[in-house]
Design a protein around this motif. Sequence first.
Motif, PDB file in Angstrom:
ATOM      1  N   ALA A 137       0.832  -1.022   0.021  1.00  0.00           N
ATOM      2  CA  ALA A 137       0.043   0.167   0.040  1.00  0.00           C
ATOM      3  C   ALA A 137       0.696   1.205  -0.014  1.00  0.00           C
ATOM      4  CB  ALA A 137      -0.982   0.222   1.196  1.00  0.00           C
ATOM      5  N   GLU A 138       1.954   1.352   0.762  1.00  0.00           N
ATOM      6  CA  GLU A 138       2.766   2.482   0.992  1.00  0.00           C
ATOM      7  C   GLU A 138       3.627   2.487  -0.475  1.00  0.00           C
ATOM      8  OE1 GLU A 138       7.147   3.376   3.009  1.00  0.00           O
ATOM      9  OE2 GLU A 138       5.873   2.134   3.902  1.00  0.00           O
ATOM     10  N   LEU A 139       3.926   1.605  -0.993  1.00  0.00           N
ATOM     11  CA  LEU A 139       4.646   1.661  -2.503  1.00  0.00           C
ATOM     12  C   LEU A 139       3.459   2.236  -3.530  1.00  0.00           C
ATOM     13  CD1 LEU A 139       6.788  -1.776  -2.364  1.00  0.00           C
ATOM     14  CD2 LEU A 139       7.646   0.672  -2.723  1.00  0.00           C
ATOM     15  N   HIS A 140       2.529   1.645  -3.373  1.00  0.00           N
ATOM     16  CA  HIS A 140       1.493   2.157  -4.454  1.00  0.00           C
ATOM     17  C   HIS A 140       1.125   3.436  -4.339  1.00  0.00           C
ATOM     18  CE1 HIS A 140      -1.223   0.445  -7.454  1.00  0.00           C
ATOM     19  NE2 HIS A 140      -2.209   0.857  -6.947  1.00  0.00           N
ATOM     20  N   ALA A 141       1.104   4.204  -3.028  1.00  0.00           N
ATOM     21  CA  ALA A 141       0.806   5.507  -3.068  1.00  0.00           C
ATOM     22  C   ALA A 141       1.984   6.428  -3.334  1.00  0.00           C
ATOM     23  CB  ALA A 141       0.640   5.629  -1.570  1.00  0.00           C
ATOM     24  N   THR A 142       3.130   5.968  -3.823  1.00  0.00           N
ATOM     25  CA  THR A 142       4.148   6.653  -4.471  1.00  0.00           C
ATOM     26  C   THR A 142       4.789   6.244  -5.702  1.00  0.00           C
ATOM     27  OG1 THR A 142       5.929   5.415  -3.376  1.00  0.00           O
ATOM     28  CG2 THR A 142       4.856   7.136  -1.839  1.00  0.00           C
ATOM     29  N   ASP A 143       4.531   6.850  -6.822  1.00  0.00           N
ATOM     30  CA  ASP A 143       4.872   6.492  -8.111  1.00  0.00           C
ATOM     31  C   ASP A 143       6.420   7.077  -8.138  1.00  0.00           C
ATOM     32  OD1 ASP A 143       5.513   6.093 -10.813  1.00  0.00           O
ATOM     33  OD2 ASP A 143       3.871   7.389 -11.507  1.00  0.00           O
ATOM     34  N   VAL A 144       7.336   5.734  -8.159  1.00  0.00           N
ATOM     35  CA  VAL A 144       8.743   6.194  -8.239  1.00  0.00           C
ATOM     36  C   VAL A 144       9.474   5.958  -9.585  1.00  0.00           C
ATOM     37  CG1 VAL A 144       9.062   5.883  -5.786  1.00  0.00           C
ATOM     38  CG2 VAL A 144       9.294   4.134  -7.180  1.00  0.00           C
ATOM     39  N   ASN A 145       8.575   5.285 -10.396  1.00  0.00           N
ATOM     40  CA  ASN A 145       9.106   4.829 -11.723  1.00  0.00           C
ATOM     41  C   ASN A 145       8.903   6.106 -12.665  1.00  0.00           C
ATOM     42  OD1 ASN A 145       9.497   2.101 -11.337  1.00  0.00           O
ATOM     43  ND2 ASN A 145       7.423   2.079 -10.985  1.00  0.00           N
TER      44      ASN A 145
END
Length: 145
Positions: A137-145
Amino acid sequence: MLPAVKKHVDVVCVQAYGPWEKDRKLCDMIYEATGKPIFNGDGCFGLAGPNQQEWGVKGFRTGAKTLQDVATMYEEMLRGMMATPYYIGWHHCGYIEQWDEAERGDAPRNENGFLDPLENHRMQWTEVLKDINPKAAELHATDVN
């Protein structure tokens, strides 16, 4: 076909067995054409073990040479997908590893697995799951790509 997909489906389901940097390009193209969320309904990374030499394994084209390579690719895929807002999940193809002696008859390749046929955990792999899945969920909230 993508215009029909855009008009008639709510979610696009792909089958992707490649490394994230390759699959992301294809999924970006599909998302740009459809605007629909994407789910990888069947994917894995392969490493043919000593008991899988005749039939090989699904996902073998990734070039993994060790189980640690597979675990690293798996982590890159999980992190990449979860940091991509339109990506909603991944079904890993295979839970228990299959060996050549247990020919399925419905597929030309063996399955990979988080467990071998004797139910021994593939710890390199399962440790990645334990580490990354709670962060989805935390990763999904941040678009790092």
